[in-house]
Design an enzyme around this catalytic site. Structure first.
Site, PDB file in Angstrom:
ATOM      1  N   ARG A  70       0.637  -1.220   0.050  1.00 62.12           N
ATOM      2  CA  ARG A  70      -0.365   0.148  -0.142  1.00 62.12           C
ATOM      3  C   ARG A  70       0.935   1.497  -0.157  1.00 62.12           C
ATOM      4  O   ARG A  70       0.356   2.348  -0.443  1.00 62.12           O
ATOM      5  CB  ARG A  70      -0.517  -0.069   0.903  1.00 62.12           C
ATOM      6  CG  ARG A  70      -2.043  -0.796   0.864  1.00 62.12           C
ATOM      7  CD  ARG A  70      -2.956  -0.987   1.834  1.00 62.12           C
ATOM      8  NE  ARG A  70      -2.405  -1.104   2.470  1.00 62.12           N
ATOM      9  CZ  ARG A  70      -2.831  -2.221   3.710  1.00 62.12           C
ATOM     10  NH1 ARG A  70      -3.744  -3.323   2.961  1.00 62.12           N
ATOM     11  NH2 ARG A  70      -2.415  -3.180   4.955  1.00 62.12           N
ATOM     12  N   GLU A 107       4.433  -9.719  13.545  1.00 62.74           N
ATOM     13  CA  GLU A 107       3.451 -10.521  14.873  1.00 62.74           C
ATOM     14  C   GLU A 107       3.538 -11.699  14.558  1.00 62.74           C
ATOM     15  O   GLU A 107       3.619 -12.884  16.007  1.00 62.74           O
ATOM     16  CB  GLU A 107       2.285  -9.598  14.784  1.00 62.74           C
ATOM     17  CG  GLU A 107       2.330  -8.069  15.372  1.00 62.74           C
ATOM     18  CD  GLU A 107       0.369  -7.591  15.281  1.00 62.74           C
ATOM     19  OE1 GLU A 107      -0.480  -8.534  15.884  1.00 62.74           O
ATOM     20  OE2 GLU A 107       0.702  -6.437  14.318  1.00 62.74           O
TER      21      GLU A 107
END
Length: 181
Positions: A70, A107
């Site tokens: 993005r 994560e």
């Protein structure tokens, strides 16, 4: 540069960002920038605010670097508007030629960023742009990659920052966010 209506533009941008609870997993509130891109006047506001941020913080920027994927949506038009080269940072295996790479922790595991080795020359000032700053892992990795390539991180720039995740604390370089949650 006109800053008189910056707050109005930022408010329009913030009002257009859509929130999706429990995506991509329960407990996550996903902030979706695509609704901004679907509203041309607000997308224009965002691009104008991004350009003004770069011009005010780093008027002598040499390169705009966008993060996969993005960051490309904002980095390429920003680079064009500023008449600067655009350098994409991609996930492993997506770029041809001689590459520089860096691995980083997410994560949910690890990943690798790559950039074409010849895209940054020693001492060039780089603005790194992405849509979102959450835990800071990908932005930190990109900044380290720029430095390994001999560049100087002039600014880490994001459209949205999730402040409670404290990603900014992991960065050693200047960081600006357009909208903060």
């Amino acid at each position: 540069m006109k800053y008189s209506n910056m707050d109005e533009r930022v408010e329009r941008i913030k009002n257009k960002i859509t929130a999706y609870p429990d995506f991509p997993k329960p407990g996550i509130l996903f902030r979706d920038i695509f609704s901004v891109l679907q509203t041309p006047p607000v997308f224009h506001d965002l691009m104008t605010v991004l350009e003004e941020k770069v011009k005010s913080v780093c008027p002598d920027v040499d390169i705009i670097m966008g993060l996969d994927s993005r960051g490309f949506l904002f980095g390429a038009p920003l680079a064009l508007s500023l008449n600067k080269p655009f350098v994409p940072v991609r996930k492993r295996g997506k770029l041809p030629g001689e590459l520089k790479q860096i691995s980083y922790t997410l994560e949910y595991g690890t990943d690798v960023f790559e950039a074409q080795a010849s895209s940054i020359k020693a001492g060039q000032k780089v603005v790194i742009i992405d849509d979102l700053l959450a835990t800071g892992g990908s932005m930190k990795a990109a900044a380290e990659l720029v430095k390994e390539m001999g560049g100087v991180v002039a600014l880490c720039l994001v459209c949205i920052e999730l402040t409670d995740l404290k990603g900014r604390d992991r960065l050693k370089d200047p960081c600006e966010a357009i909208v903060k949650y």
